[in-house]
Design a protein around this motif. Structure first.
Motif, PDB file in Angstrom:
ATOM      1  N   GLN A  56       1.465  13.836 -15.598  1.00  0.00           N
ATOM      2  CA  GLN A  56       3.060  14.082 -15.104  1.00  0.00           C
ATOM      3  C   GLN A  56       4.486  13.792 -15.576  1.00  0.00           C
ATOM      4  O   GLN A  56       5.574  14.619 -14.930  1.00  0.00           O
ATOM      5  CB  GLN A  56       2.764  12.581 -13.762  1.00  0.00           C
ATOM      6  CG  GLN A  56       1.827  12.710 -13.533  1.00  0.00           C
ATOM      7  CD  GLN A  56       1.434  11.641 -12.076  1.00  0.00           C
ATOM      8  OE1 GLN A  56       2.929  11.127 -11.364  1.00  0.00           O
ATOM      9  NE2 GLN A  56       0.362  10.767 -11.167  1.00  0.00           N
ATOM     10  N   ILE A  98       1.691   5.737 -16.995  1.00  0.00           N
ATOM     11  CA  ILE A  98       2.241   6.497 -16.227  1.00  0.00           C
ATOM     12  C   ILE A  98       1.256   7.666 -16.933  1.00  0.00           C
ATOM     13  O   ILE A  98       1.734   8.399 -18.201  1.00  0.00           O
ATOM     14  CB  ILE A  98       3.287   6.885 -16.490  1.00  0.00           C
ATOM     15  CG1 ILE A  98       4.513   5.952 -15.175  1.00  0.00           C
ATOM     16  CG2 ILE A  98       4.562   7.812 -15.661  1.00  0.00           C
ATOM     17  CD1 ILE A  98       4.626   5.060 -14.149  1.00  0.00           C
ATOM     18  N   PRO A  99       0.410   8.807 -15.925  1.00  0.00           N
ATOM     19  CA  PRO A  99      -0.173   9.885 -16.364  1.00  0.00           C
ATOM     20  C   PRO A  99       0.481  10.089 -16.937  1.00  0.00           C
ATOM     21  O   PRO A  99       1.562  10.655 -16.921  1.00  0.00           O
ATOM     22  CB  PRO A  99      -0.836  10.190 -15.454  1.00  0.00           C
ATOM     23  CG  PRO A  99      -1.119   9.365 -14.490  1.00  0.00           C
ATOM     24  CD  PRO A  99       0.326   8.024 -14.574  1.00  0.00           C
ATOM     25  N   LYS A 124       4.018   5.384  -5.383  1.00  0.00           N
ATOM     26  CA  LYS A 124       3.907   5.440  -6.967  1.00  0.00           C
ATOM     27  C   LYS A 124       2.800   6.300  -7.421  1.00  0.00           C
ATOM     28  O   LYS A 124       3.195   7.083  -8.947  1.00  0.00           O
ATOM     29  CB  LYS A 124       3.718   4.047  -7.937  1.00  0.00           C
ATOM     30  CG  LYS A 124       5.171   3.346  -7.701  1.00  0.00           C
ATOM     31  CD  LYS A 124       4.676   1.948  -8.022  1.00  0.00           C
ATOM     32  CE  LYS A 124       5.961   0.681  -8.005  1.00  0.00           C
ATOM     33  NZ  LYS A 124       5.744  -0.610  -7.991  1.00  0.00           N
ATOM     34  N   LYS A 125       1.812   6.092  -7.085  1.00  0.00           N
ATOM     35  CA  LYS A 125       0.915   7.547  -7.693  1.00  0.00           C
ATOM     36  C   LYS A 125       1.505   8.891  -7.326  1.00  0.00           C
ATOM     37  O   LYS A 125       1.207  10.021  -8.431  1.00  0.00           O
ATOM     38  CB  LYS A 125      -0.599   7.551  -6.794  1.00  0.00           C
ATOM     39  CG  LYS A 125      -0.842   5.597  -7.146  1.00  0.00           C
ATOM     40  CD  LYS A 125      -3.062   5.889  -6.730  1.00  0.00           C
ATOM     41  CE  LYS A 125      -2.862   6.111  -4.974  1.00  0.00           C
ATOM     42  NZ  LYS A 125      -4.128   5.613  -4.316  1.00  0.00           N
ATOM     43  N   ARG A 126       1.917   8.431  -6.145  1.00  0.00           N
ATOM     44  CA  ARG A 126       2.195  10.481  -6.141  1.00  0.00           C
ATOM     45  C   ARG A 126       3.581  10.620  -6.696  1.00  0.00           C
ATOM     46  O   ARG A 126       4.051  11.883  -7.462  1.00  0.00           O
ATOM     47  CB  ARG A 126       2.132  10.279  -4.382  1.00  0.00           C
ATOM     48  CG  ARG A 126       1.173  10.778  -4.056  1.00  0.00           C
ATOM     49  CD  ARG A 126       1.297  10.702  -2.752  1.00  0.00           C
ATOM     50  NE  ARG A 126       0.517  11.070  -1.501  1.00  0.00           N
ATOM     51  CZ  ARG A 126      -0.433  12.001  -0.765  1.00  0.00           C
ATOM     52  NH1 ARG A 126       0.050  13.042  -1.311  1.00  0.00           N
ATOM     53  NH2 ARG A 126      -1.828  11.702  -0.375  1.00  0.00           N
ATOM     54  N   TYR A 127       4.837   9.707  -6.204  1.00  0.00           N
ATOM     55  CA  TYR A 127       5.752  10.616  -7.648  1.00  0.00           C
ATOM     56  C   TYR A 127       6.590   9.903  -8.358  1.00  0.00           C
ATOM     57  O   TYR A 127       7.568   9.661  -8.518  1.00  0.00           O
ATOM     58  CB  TYR A 127       6.828  10.403  -6.532  1.00  0.00           C
ATOM     59  CG  TYR A 127       6.406  11.354  -4.776  1.00  0.00           C
ATOM     60  CD1 TYR A 127       6.294  12.885  -4.884  1.00  0.00           C
ATOM     61  CD2 TYR A 127       6.478  11.132  -3.654  1.00  0.00           C
ATOM     62  CE1 TYR A 127       5.881  13.148  -4.074  1.00  0.00           C
ATOM     63  CE2 TYR A 127       5.526  11.320  -2.478  1.00  0.00           C
ATOM     64  CZ  TYR A 127       5.840  12.925  -2.747  1.00  0.00           C
ATOM     65  OH  TYR A 127       4.660  13.473  -1.884  1.00  0.00           O
ATOM     66  N   GLY A 128       5.712   8.867  -8.793  1.00  0.00           N
ATOM     67  CA  GLY A 128       6.507   7.815  -9.387  1.00  0.00           C
ATOM     68  C   GLY A 128       6.990   8.178 -10.758  1.00  0.00           C
ATOM     69  O   GLY A 128       8.461   7.507 -11.817  1.00  0.00           O
ATOM     70  N   SER A 129       5.904   9.015 -11.807  1.00  0.00           N
ATOM     71  CA  SER A 129       6.813   9.670 -12.709  1.00  0.00           C
ATOM     72  C   SER A 129       8.315  10.517 -12.705  1.00  0.00           C
ATOM     73  O   SER A 129       9.109  10.604 -13.420  1.00  0.00           O
ATOM     74  CB  SER A 129       6.067  10.712 -13.150  1.00  0.00           C
ATOM     75  OG  SER A 129       5.635  11.057 -12.892  1.00  0.00           O
ATOM     76  N   SER A 188       2.788   1.426  -3.672  1.00  0.00           N
ATOM     77  CA  SER A 188       1.723   1.772  -4.507  1.00  0.00           C
ATOM     78  C   SER A 188       1.305   3.649  -3.892  1.00  0.00           C
ATOM     79  O   SER A 188       1.120   4.180  -5.295  1.00  0.00           O
ATOM     80  CB  SER A 188       0.572   1.681  -4.191  1.00  0.00           C
ATOM     81  OG  SER A 188      -1.100   1.545  -5.139  1.00  0.00           O
ATOM     82  N   GLU A 189       0.804   3.970  -3.087  1.00  0.00           N
ATOM     83  CA  GLU A 189       0.659   5.638  -2.478  1.00  0.00           C
ATOM     84  C   GLU A 189       2.229   5.992  -3.088  1.00  0.00           C
ATOM     85  O   GLU A 189       1.616   7.288  -3.552  1.00  0.00           O
ATOM     86  CB  GLU A 189       0.323   6.054  -1.063  1.00  0.00           C
ATOM     87  CG  GLU A 189       0.657   7.229  -0.825  1.00  0.00           C
ATOM     88  CD  GLU A 189      -1.263   7.285  -1.530  1.00  0.00           C
ATOM     89  OE1 GLU A 189      -1.712   8.747  -1.462  1.00  0.00           O
ATOM     90  OE2 GLU A 189      -1.889   6.137  -1.514  1.00  0.00           O
ATOM     91  N   GLU A 215       0.693  -1.374   0.156  1.00  0.00           N
ATOM     92  CA  GLU A 215       0.194  -0.546   0.221  1.00  0.00           C
ATOM     93  C   GLU A 215       0.785   1.003   0.140  1.00  0.00           C
ATOM     94  O   GLU A 215       0.793   2.313  -0.897  1.00  0.00           O
ATOM     95  CB  GLU A 215      -0.365   0.061   1.197  1.00  0.00           C
ATOM     96  CG  GLU A 215      -2.264  -0.888   0.979  1.00  0.00           C
ATOM     97  CD  GLU A 215      -2.958  -1.196   2.482  1.00  0.00           C
ATOM     98  OE1 GLU A 215      -3.985  -1.813   2.519  1.00  0.00           O
ATOM     99  OE2 GLU A 215      -2.740  -0.850   3.081  1.00  0.00           O
TER     100      GLU A 215
END
Length: 315
Positions: free
Chosen positions: A312, A308-309, A65-70, A62-63, A59
């Motif tokens: 971002q 990856i959005p 990656k969502k916030r800082y993955g790019s 995953s968070e 978890e």
């Protein structure tokens, strides 16, 4: 380095450090280690809990990656393409060059050692991380300027136009107490003359939020620091080491200044000055470092995969 420059530089390093740390974590987050052995991803690893409700490593990752993955992926790609280009061009950065750059960056602190201690104690940035980031930036600058030629005549012209840029500048180690009214400043001076401690008084009465908690300590300030009040610097420069004087009228307060130390740096070597100017002029003529990173990503076909959005990672 002025207080504002110092703050900007630290911000850049902190952001880079955070991205690199998260990149390392995400890269190895598929497995955890217990007693030296890798455990299966199928076994949830609890990293925190709230009222006995677990937060698992999956978890958490995953968070992240969502916030800082790019940003993490972009940083990792930049590192790799710059390394490839440097190897292809035969470009290296020596430990001595890193040392010199850290010495330059630590100006405004009492010493390089104190600078490194402050970076680690206050920001958690180790010397190893600072050296790695410095090496990357110097490598990128060398790539950017590899084909840029700066003549001796251009350097001479620059030095003629900026005669004071490389002159040794006196640095004053200052502390200050700020109060709202002149009569309050006079009372503080009376208390100091009666033997009270400057730092203790600053913590008690100073209205300056930046220095009060540190006993009024302002730090080492260059004699022509444009961010300090002119009246304050005029008074400080008229004093000797160990002197306390005031009140001096500032924009919205009155100050009492304590000159703890005065340092005059040695004159910079002429060869070093010319090489510094050569590099500065070359960077001005070259592509920006962010654009260079983009060009190198294209050259080495660095791409983010689907998932990856796009908004971002437009960089």
């Amino acid at each position: 380095m002025t207080r504002q420059e110092k703050g900007l530089w630290v911000t850049v390093v902190v952001l880079t450090a955070g991205v690199l740390f998260m990149g390392s974590w995400i890269l190895f987050s598929g497995a955890v280690f217990q007693d030296g052995k890798k455990t299966s991803k199928d076994t949830p690893s609890v990293v925190a809990s709230v009222q006995d409700m677990p937060i698992t490593e999956e978890e958490w990752t995953s968070e992240l990656k969502k916030r800082y993955g790019s940003e993490v992926l972009m940083t990792m790609m930049n590192r790799q393409v710059v390394e490839l280009e440097a190897a292809a061009a035969g470009i290296t950065v020596t430990p001595q060059e890193i040392d010199q750059e850290l010495e330059r960056t630590s100006q405004g602190y009492e010493s390089k050692e104190i600078f490194l201690q402050e970076m680690e104690q206050q920001l958690g940035l180790t010397e190893e991380l600072l050296r790695a980031e410095t090496s990357y930036r110097l490598t990128l600058e060398k790539i950017a300027t590899a084909n840029v030629k700066v003549s001796d005549a251009e350097i001479d012209q620059y030095l003629e136009q900026h005669p004071d840029q490389f002159s040794p500048k006196k640095q004053l180690k200052l502390s200050i107490i700020k109060v709202e009214e002149e009569w309050e400043a006079e009372k503080v001076l009376d208390r100091l003359e009666n033997g009270e401690d400057f730092a203790s008084l600053a913590e008690e009465v100073s209205i300056d939020e930046y220095t009060r908690e540190n006993g009024g300590y302002l730090g080492f300030v260059e004699e022509d620091d444009p961010f300090q009040p002119e009246a304050l610097m005029e008074m400080a420069l008229s004093l000797n080491k160990g002197d306390i004087a005031g009140p001096v009228q500032l924009d919205d307060s009155y100050g009492i200044v304590y000159v703890q130390d005065i340092q005059v740096p040695d004159k910079v070597d002429d060869h070093h000055i010319r090489e510094t100017v050569r590099k500065q002029l070359a960077l001005e003529q070259s592509v920006s470092l962010s654009e260079l990173e983009s060009q190198l990503r294209d050259k080495y076909k660095a791409r983010m995969m689907a998932g990856i959005p796009s908004e971002q990672h437009n960089n």
